[in-house]
Design an enzyme around this catalytic site. Structure first.
Site, PDB file in Angstrom:
ATOM      1  N   ASP A  25       1.069   9.308 -26.012  1.00 29.90           N
ATOM      2  CA  ASP A  25       0.999   8.387 -24.877  1.00 29.90           C
ATOM      3  C   ASP A  25       0.242   7.100 -25.193  1.00 29.90           C
ATOM      4  O   ASP A  25       0.029   6.269 -24.304  1.00 29.90           O
ATOM      5  CB  ASP A  25       0.318   9.097 -23.700  1.00 29.90           C
ATOM      6  N   TYR A 145     -13.237  11.985 -19.682  1.00 30.32           N
ATOM      7  CA  TYR A 145     -14.168  11.357 -20.618  1.00 30.32           C
ATOM      8  C   TYR A 145     -15.271  10.647 -19.847  1.00 30.32           C
ATOM      9  O   TYR A 145     -15.057  10.177 -18.731  1.00 30.32           O
ATOM     10  CB  TYR A 145     -13.455  10.312 -21.490  1.00 30.32           C
ATOM     11  N   LYS A 176      -9.174  18.740 -21.086  1.00 31.78           N
ATOM     12  CA  LYS A 176      -9.344  18.135 -22.408  1.00 31.78           C
ATOM     13  C   LYS A 176     -10.573  17.241 -22.395  1.00 31.78           C
ATOM     14  O   LYS A 176     -10.714  16.374 -21.534  1.00 31.78           O
ATOM     15  CB  LYS A 176      -8.105  17.312 -22.765  1.00 31.78           C
TER      16      LYS A 176
END
Length: 254
Positions: A25, A145, A176
């Site tokens: 991506d 993140y 993730k």
């Protein structure tokens, strides 16, 4: 079993119980980056390998979705932002869950960043997309993140553990995060999480052996797999790099 849980279970190798996810991506955020000028070429190089899932944006799903094997999960990415935007850590929804389903998605994914002035909107997007995905029987992979004006070290173990907990609290099916480099802290966070946690590949590491050692440490600390893009397709021999990553994750079961 609920539909989204059945599909999430297929993400993991039946013997190793781990997963290798190939994210492709990057073109939306970075442009035509080295190694990913032609996503189809990367997919063909990976075709014979035990990779369980591929992540694509909707346009590349229309162009290359047919090259994703039927035994692989097609993950359609819902959010995006470019490196040119202000602020660069902003991620906005660019695809809906129903559109992803129409494109043949087995799963959807989205990226959110915490520790910045847009955190509230991205958290709201994640919560809403989990609901939409589960209503339509799709699992959701949350890529979380710590990035923005409040963040000094993105891989701070406390921040990584908090990112894992956010994914769990908002109902993501797979989470993730970057590996924090602290096996004890990472293991505690993963053990307390009801959803599987996979580690990102991160920026390209010039020393592939150092990168592989970090992946091994994360797996030993409880990671359920890896989601590696640039450290695979930007290597001199991408097929060989992906083969090594698969062998590391799946061991002798691949």
């Amino acid at each position: 079993m609920i539909g989204h849980l059945r599909k999430a279970a297929r993400l993991f190798h039946p013997e190793s119980r781990r997963t290798v996810i190939l994210p492709l991506d990057h073109g939306l955020s970075e442009g035509s980056i080295a190694g990913l000028e032609d996503p189809g070429e990367v997919l063909r190089a990976a075709r014979a390998l035990p990779i369980q899932a591929v992540v694509l944006h909707k346009g590349m799903t229309m162009a290359h979705g047919g090259e994703v094997r039927l035994d692989q999960s097609l993950v359609v990415h819902l959010s995006a932002g470019t490196r040119h935007g202000l602020p660069p850590y902003s991620k906005a929804l660019v695809c809906s869950v129903p559109e992803a389903l129409r494109l043949g998605a087995d799963m959807v994914s989205m990226h959110i960043n915490i520790g910045n002035d847009l955190e509230d909107r991205m958290l709201a997007d994640l919560g809403a997309c989990v609901e939409d995905a589960h209503q339509l029987g799709l699992p959701l992979l949350a890529m979380i993140y710590a990035r923005g004006g409040q963040i000094v070290n993105e891989t701070d173990p406390v921040l990584v553990a908090h990112s894992i907990r956010i994914g769990a609290e908002l109902g993501a099916d797979v989470i993730k995060v970057p590996y924090c480099g602290n096996p004890q802290s990472f293991s505690r966070a993963v053990s307390a999480c009801p959803a599987p946690v996979v580690v990102s590949g991160g920026p390209r590491n010039g020393d592939f052996r150092v990168f592989v050692r970090a992946l091994r440490e994360a797996l030993d600390a409880g990671a359920a797999g890896v989601c590696v893009g640039r450290n695979a397709f930007q290597q001199e021999n991408p097929a060989k790099a992906m083969q090594e990553i698969c062998a590391l994750v799946h061991g002798g079961t691949a």
